[in-house]
Design a protein around this motif. Sequence first.
Motif, mmCIF file in Angstrom:
data_model
loop_
_atom_site.group_PDB
_atom_site.id
_atom_site.type_symbol
_atom_site.label_atom_id
_atom_site.label_comp_id
_atom_site.label_asym_id
_atom_site.label_seq_id
_atom_site.Cartn_x
_atom_site.Cartn_y
_atom_site.Cartn_z
ATOM 1 N N GLY A 136 0.836 -1.191 0.000
ATOM 2 C CA GLY A 136 0.000 0.000 0.000
ATOM 3 C C GLY A 136 0.867 1.235 0.000
ATOM 4 N N THR A 137 0.521 2.209 0.826
ATOM 5 C CA THR A 137 1.370 3.397 0.963
ATOM 6 C C THR A 137 2.781 2.979 1.332
ATOM 7 O OG1 THR A 137 -0.535 4.700 1.641
ATOM 8 C CG2 THR A 137 1.647 5.592 2.144
ATOM 9 N N GLY A 138 2.880 2.027 2.257
ATOM 10 C CA GLY A 138 4.151 1.400 2.607
ATOM 11 C C GLY A 138 4.069 -0.087 2.330
ATOM 12 N N VAL A 139 4.968 -0.841 2.926
ATOM 13 C CA VAL A 139 4.953 -2.296 2.821
ATOM 14 C C VAL A 139 4.975 -2.847 4.234
ATOM 15 C CG1 VAL A 139 6.147 -4.363 1.988
ATOM 16 C CG2 VAL A 139 6.163 -2.267 0.605
ATOM 17 N N GLY A 140 3.942 -3.589 4.586
ATOM 18 C CA GLY A 140 3.864 -4.169 5.924
ATOM 19 C C GLY A 140 4.069 -5.666 5.875
ATOM 20 N N LYS A 169 15.342 0.880 1.791
ATOM 21 C CA LYS A 169 14.299 0.098 2.418
ATOM 22 C C LYS A 169 13.365 -0.444 1.329
ATOM 23 C CE LYS A 169 12.686 3.258 5.173
ATOM 24 N NZ LYS A 169 11.872 3.916 6.247
ATOM 25 N N LEU A 170 12.848 -1.641 1.552
ATOM 26 C CA LEU A 170 11.961 -2.247 0.562
ATOM 27 C C LEU A 170 10.784 -1.345 0.233
ATOM 28 C CD1 LEU A 170 11.208 -4.747 -1.152
ATOM 29 C CD2 LEU A 170 9.922 -5.585 0.839
ATOM 30 N N GLU A 171 10.163 -0.721 1.253
ATOM 31 C CA GLU A 171 8.993 0.105 0.954
ATOM 32 C C GLU A 171 9.356 1.379 0.201
ATOM 33 O OE1 GLU A 171 6.921 0.904 4.561
ATOM 34 O OE2 GLU A 171 8.094 2.683 5.034
ATOM 35 N N ASN A 172 10.628 1.801 0.263
ATOM 36 C CA ASN A 172 11.056 2.924 -0.575
ATOM 37 C C ASN A 172 11.140 2.521 -2.042
ATOM 38 O OD1 ASN A 172 13.306 4.114 1.991
ATOM 39 N ND2 ASN A 172 11.252 4.801 1.533
ATOM 40 N N ASN A 173 11.248 1.210 -2.278
ATOM 41 C CA ASN A 173 11.316 0.708 -3.653
ATOM 42 C C ASN A 173 9.946 0.349 -4.215
ATOM 43 O OD1 ASN A 173 14.096 0.950 -3.972
ATOM 44 N ND2 ASN A 173 14.521 -1.093 -3.187
ATOM 45 N N ILE A 174 9.072 -0.254 -3.386
ATOM 46 C CA ILE A 174 7.807 -0.757 -3.931
ATOM 47 C C ILE A 174 6.582 -0.318 -3.143
ATOM 48 C CG2 ILE A 174 8.923 -2.742 -5.021
ATOM 49 C CD1 ILE A 174 7.758 -4.489 -2.765
ATOM 50 N N GLY A 175 6.727 0.598 -2.176
ATOM 51 C CA GLY A 175 5.552 1.253 -1.613
ATOM 52 C C GLY A 175 4.955 2.149 -2.683
ATOM 53 N N LYS A 176 3.889 2.837 -2.372
ATOM 54 C CA LYS A 176 3.184 3.629 -3.399
ATOM 55 C C LYS A 176 4.106 4.673 -4.037
ATOM 56 C CE LYS A 176 -1.141 4.413 -2.843
ATOM 57 N NZ LYS A 176 -2.456 4.941 -2.350
ATOM 58 N N ALA A 177 4.855 5.407 -3.206
ATOM 59 C CA ALA A 177 5.754 6.426 -3.757
ATOM 60 C C ALA A 177 6.902 5.779 -4.512
ATOM 61 C CB ALA A 177 6.288 7.318 -2.639
ATOM 62 N N GLY A 178 7.445 4.687 -3.970
ATOM 63 C CA GLY A 178 8.541 3.992 -4.635
ATOM 64 C C GLY A 178 8.123 3.408 -5.968
ATOM 65 N N SER A 203 -0.867 4.572 -9.374
ATOM 66 C CA SER A 203 -0.963 3.111 -9.291
ATOM 67 C C SER A 203 -2.192 2.589 -10.034
ATOM 68 C CB SER A 203 -0.996 2.673 -7.829
ATOM 69 O OG SER A 203 -2.068 3.285 -7.140
ATOM 70 N N HIS A 204 -3.295 3.312 -9.959
ATOM 71 C CA HIS A 204 -4.513 2.870 -10.662
ATOM 72 C C HIS A 204 -4.319 2.904 -12.179
ATOM 73 C CE1 HIS A 204 -6.694 2.890 -6.896
ATOM 74 N NE2 HIS A 204 -6.297 4.137 -6.675
ATOM 75 N N GLU A 205 -3.600 3.910 -12.663
ATOM 76 C CA GLU A 205 -3.343 4.018 -14.094
ATOM 77 C C GLU A 205 -2.444 2.876 -14.565
ATOM 78 O OE1 GLU A 205 -3.286 5.710 -18.024
ATOM 79 O OE2 GLU A 205 -4.665 5.707 -16.318
ATOM 80 N N LEU A 206 -1.447 2.534 -13.754
ATOM 81 C CA LEU A 206 -0.563 1.426 -14.109
ATOM 82 C C LEU A 206 -1.326 0.108 -14.179
ATOM 83 C CD1 LEU A 206 2.682 2.171 -12.051
ATOM 84 C CD2 LEU A 206 2.457 2.175 -14.540
#
Length: 305
Positions: A136-140, A169-178, A203-206
């Motif tokens: 999501g916004t981050g990765v949990g 950090k993983l969430e910096n790569n694949i969280g919403k901003a990443g 993300s919705h467009e992708l």
Amino acid sequence: MENFLGIDVGGTGIKVGLVSKSGDVLSHLKIDTDSLRQGGDFIHNFVDNLEGILADHPDVDRIGMGVPGTLSKDRRTLLELPAIPEFNGVSLGDLLQARFPNKQFRIENDANAAALGEYHFSDRKMPENFIFVTLGTGVGGAAIINRKIFSGGDGNGMEIGHILSRGRKLENNIGKAGMMELALETLRGYQGATDVNEHRMNSHELIRAATQKDGFALEVFDKIAELLGEAMVSTIRILDIKNVYIGGGLSVCFDYIISNMIKTMSKYLTPYYLEDLHINRARLGNEAGVVGAAALCFEESLVHV
């Protein structure tokens, strides 16, 4: 039949649901998190809003709450919530118990709560041991081991989003901003045709483009899958758990990451892990946070390992 309140506290919104013991959401509402910052007293506003909600549900005695960050081992104090720093260091459990002495509160990390909800209320039989990842916004991250939440030595294990991933950090790569950063970087070097516009990319467009087999969008999701697959290799090796469930708002991209995710994991895992490896999309969807928070009210769910 007893009902519970499940509260999913997020950086942008706080979701509240009246949940039955069978996991049905009977009613729900959403509070804008920023609205509680008005007047400069976030905690006071949060508790006042909760008082109004409880007044609307006088028959509810037990309330579960999922929060996006770390907690004390006894689950009474919120330690570090980057998205809601007003909560840092607040003994919320004690505060709520003093304000509402006739109610019972259970507070837990939001990913742990979502995993617990999936365990109790998924429409399929769940294994006793599984890894749960929220995108999501981050990765949990969470793990259920022998039907209990795995919390680590001091209560905050399974912070998957904060493990190192190619120097970040993983969430910096694949969280919403990443994800958006990765998409823009990919677009600059992409040579094929795409109808994804840099200026309206999200993300919705992708995901929309991926459903139409857009080569650029599929390439972005392949890269995300590789990064997540690498992280899962480490997690699986450490925990020796071969069942993985992916939830969260961005889990809608599951169909576009699963193939390359497995391909990446197959490079680094031995047959011992691969023979019983199962990766599935979580079933509860957007209600996972609220339903999972309500599941914290089940006494048998409170024991951690």
